[in-house]
Every structure is written in structure tokens, then in C-alpha cells.
Enzyme design. Structure first.
Site, PDB file in Angstrom:
ATOM      1  N   ARG A 150       0.873  -1.317  -0.034  1.00  0.00           N
ATOM      2  CA  ARG A 150      -0.137  -0.067   0.057  1.00  0.00           C
ATOM      3  C   ARG A 150       0.775   1.364   0.073  1.00  0.00           C
ATOM      4  O   ARG A 150       0.475   2.149  -0.658  1.00  0.00           O
ATOM      5  CB  ARG A 150      -0.851  -0.068   1.108  1.00  0.00           C
ATOM      6  CG  ARG A 150      -2.071  -1.129   1.147  1.00  0.00           C
ATOM      7  CD  ARG A 150      -2.551  -1.206   2.415  1.00  0.00           C
ATOM      8  NE  ARG A 150      -3.895  -2.247   2.246  1.00  0.00           N
ATOM      9  CZ  ARG A 150      -4.419  -2.835   3.264  1.00  0.00           C
ATOM     10  NH1 ARG A 150      -3.880  -2.655   4.470  1.00  0.00           N
ATOM     11  NH2 ARG A 150      -5.409  -3.644   3.106  1.00  0.00           N
TER      12      ARG A 150
ATOM     13  N   HIS B 163       1.926  -5.248  12.288  1.00  0.00           N
ATOM     14  CA  HIS B 163       0.848  -4.960  11.506  1.00  0.00           C
ATOM     15  C   HIS B 163      -0.523  -4.268  12.168  1.00  0.00           C
ATOM     16  O   HIS B 163      -1.270  -5.183  12.450  1.00  0.00           O
ATOM     17  CB  HIS B 163       0.302  -6.188  10.866  1.00  0.00           C
ATOM     18  CG  HIS B 163      -0.708  -6.299   9.780  1.00  0.00           C
ATOM     19  ND1 HIS B 163      -0.789  -5.381   8.875  1.00  0.00           N
ATOM     20  CD2 HIS B 163      -1.993  -7.077   9.812  1.00  0.00           C
ATOM     21  CE1 HIS B 163      -2.071  -5.397   8.138  1.00  0.00           C
ATOM     22  NE2 HIS B 163      -2.690  -6.457   8.697  1.00  0.00           N
TER      23      HIS B 163
END
Length: 315
Positions: free
Chosen positions: A154, A178
Site C-alpha cells: 500500500r 501490522h
């Protein structure tokens, strides 16, 4: 002499598990796929649906549903099983429920004689990867979480669009959890071999409005924005997982920012967290220690402290 067949198992056939199975099938990544789910009818139906697409894919992939007793000869097992995310929850808030799921999956798989690799997606993925490592007794190199691999993709997308290049020309990672405490080591971000800091310095007018903190926020929020619109994220994580699976099966020596056990690297011990690592047939061949500035080290250590806190709660 016939070639040994590559076999991959997927536990959980919701949107993520089914998308991974589809990706593996259309790419011809492996020879056999075993789908497993607490809802056996769902696994059977997904296997049947996937089988019906083989005719038009120029692939020969055997897809079937089964259970944990059939895992002994699998090369890789991907665990996607998870409880639904409730409004207002963070990934870390899901730990207790996720741990119960992992505890119901890993021991019976190991009882089958499984000696392959686990690839974890279940959130909080860093904590669940550590828990799977402990429950399985497998070498640390054989238990891998998807970590910040999707977050990094991303980030590369954001930067490629900003600068006006293809994502393949961007080298950038997010590392750490994460989740909310992940960070971007900006000192290592390169576009076409040029430092991103230098790009900003040499193009002050063009990039006058660039806010590095906002880019990190946008990366962290990207998944939630997708969830708001369609209830889940599945294509990005499916492609990410398939790339990791392929790197293992094909012995690729490819670098991914995955969740793996730190034993002194980056000054941390006894935690799973997202860092660049070389992935090949042995799983995590080697952790890549990129050089961090003092500010970046502090941000990474803060993320590591979050991992330690939750690992202590669990174990």
C-alpha cells in the site's frame, strides 16, 4: 521419474481463504489445494466451484475439501480463520478470540505429522504467528506471518502515484506491528535508486504539501477504508499471501517484510514482528537488518514494546 507435487492447505474459506485459493489456482502456483473450515459444507462448495473453473485456466490443479488429519504431506498451510471484526475494535483487541481459534487448529494439524510451513494471516498476525510458533514446535523459519507485506504494498502504491512512477520502481517498507504502531523507515525509501528525502529536497515546489506522517496514517487506515465500503479486505492480502507461498515453493530467495521471530536483530528478542526477510524453500532464510536512524529505531522499539505487552498477556 515423476515430479513431486506441491500441496498447500488453507484453513478458513471465508472471503480471504477463498480468494487465496482462487489466486493459487489461476496462477498454477501449486498442484493440490486442500480447503479446511469449521463449516465443512462451505469448504466443499468452494472446492467444487474452484474445480469448475479449471477447464478455462490451462491449469491442472486438484482442489478438494478435507480436515486436519489430512495435513501430513502438505508443504504449506495458510491460516486465515478469524472472528469478524467488531465496530471500534483494533486488531489487537481480537487477540483472545484469535488465540482460541489458533489453539483449536494448530495442535490437531501437528498431530497429523505436518512438518511444513505455516503462513499466518489471522489478526493480530504478529501475536498469532508467535503463538503458532510456540504451539507447533516447528523451527522459527517455518512459521511466517504476512506481517507488514500488504502495508508495504500500500505504501509503494501511495508513493508511486505521488511521484508518477510504476510501483516496481519504488523500494519501501513499513515495519513493526501490522497495526497502529507500525512505522516507515523513510531513510531507506528509494524511488528509481534515489532517496525519497532527496526527491523531496530537489522538488520542493512540486512536493511542498507532502506530509510524511499523513502518508503513514493513510497506509494504516487503507484497510479500514476498504472494510467500511465492502465489509472485508481480501484481494490484496490474497495476492500478498500467494507471493509468499510461491517464494517458498519455488525457492525464490525473495525479500518480503514478513512477521518473523527476532533474536537480537534490530535490538529485539522474543517477538514476532514485521521486518524484511529473505524467503525461500526453508521459509525465513535470513532477516535483513536495514540501517535505521535514531528516530526510526525509537519508533520501531515502541512498536516492539506493544508486541511484548500482548505476548506476555497471551503466554
Amino acid at each position: 521419474m515423476s515430479k513431486r507435487k506441491n500441496k498447500v492447505g488453507i484453513v478458513g474459506t471465508g472471503a480471504v481463504g477463498a480468494s487465496i485459493a482462487f489466486q493459487l489456482t489461476i496462477q498454477g502456483t501449486c498442484d493440490e489445494i486442500l480447503l479446511m473450515d469449521i463449516n465443512k459444507k462451505k469448504a466443499e462448495s468452494e472446492a467444487l466451484d474452484l474445480t469448475h473453473c479449471i477447464e478455462y485456466l490451462d491449469r491442472k490443479v486438484k482442489i478438494c475439501a478435507g480436515d486436519y488429519s489430512e495435513c501430513s504431506d502438505l508443504d504449506i498451510i495458510v491460516i486465515t480463520a478469524a472472528l469478524p471484526l467488531l465496530p471500534g475494535q483494533t486488531r489487537l483487541d481480537m487477540m483472545e478470540g484469535a488465540a482460541n481459534i489458533i489453539k483449536s487448529i494448530v495442535p490437531p494439524i501437528m498431530e497429523s505429522g505436518f512438518k511444513g510451513h505455516f503462513v499466518l494471516i489471522t489478526n493480530p498476525v504478529d501475536i498469532m504467528s508467535y503463538y503458532t510458533y510456540k504451539l507447533s514446535g516447528l523451527p522459527k523459519s517455518h512459521v511466517i506471518g504476512t506481517g507488514t507485506a500488504l502495508d508495504s504494498a500500500r505504501l509503494k502504491n501511495f508513493l508511486a502515484e505521488l511521484v508518477g512512477v510504476d510501483t516496481s520502481s519504488v523500494q519501501a517498507y513499513t515495519i513493526g506491528e501490522h497495526g497502529d504502531s507500525q512505522m516507515i523507515p523513510w531513510s531507506n525509501v528509494m524511488v528509481g535508486g534515489k532517496s525519497f528525502y532527496d526527491i523531496l529536497e530537489d522538488n520542493k515546489e512540486r512536493f511542498a504539501d507532502v506530509n510524511l506522517d499523513q502518508i503513514l496514517t493513510d497506509v494504516k487506515q487503507a484497510g479500514w477504508e476498504i472494510v467500511k465500503g465492502k465489509g472485508t479486505t481480501n484481494y490484496g492480502i490474497a495476492a500478498t499471501t500467494c507471493a509468499i507461498v510461491k517464494a517458498i515453493l519455488n525457492d525464490e530467495d525473495k525479500v518480503f517484510p514478513v512477521s518473523t521471530l527476532l533474536e537480537g536483530e534490530y535490538g529485539e528478542n522474543g517477538i514476532y514482528t514485521g521486518v524484511p526477510a529473505i524467503i525461500n524453500a526453508n521459509g525465513v532464510k535470513e532477516i535483513v537488518e536495514i540501517r535505521l536512524t535514531e528516530e526510526e529505531k525509537n519508533a520501531f522499539h515502541k512498536s516492539a514494546e506493544v508486541m511484548k505487552e500482548y505476548i506476555e498477556k497471551l503466554c
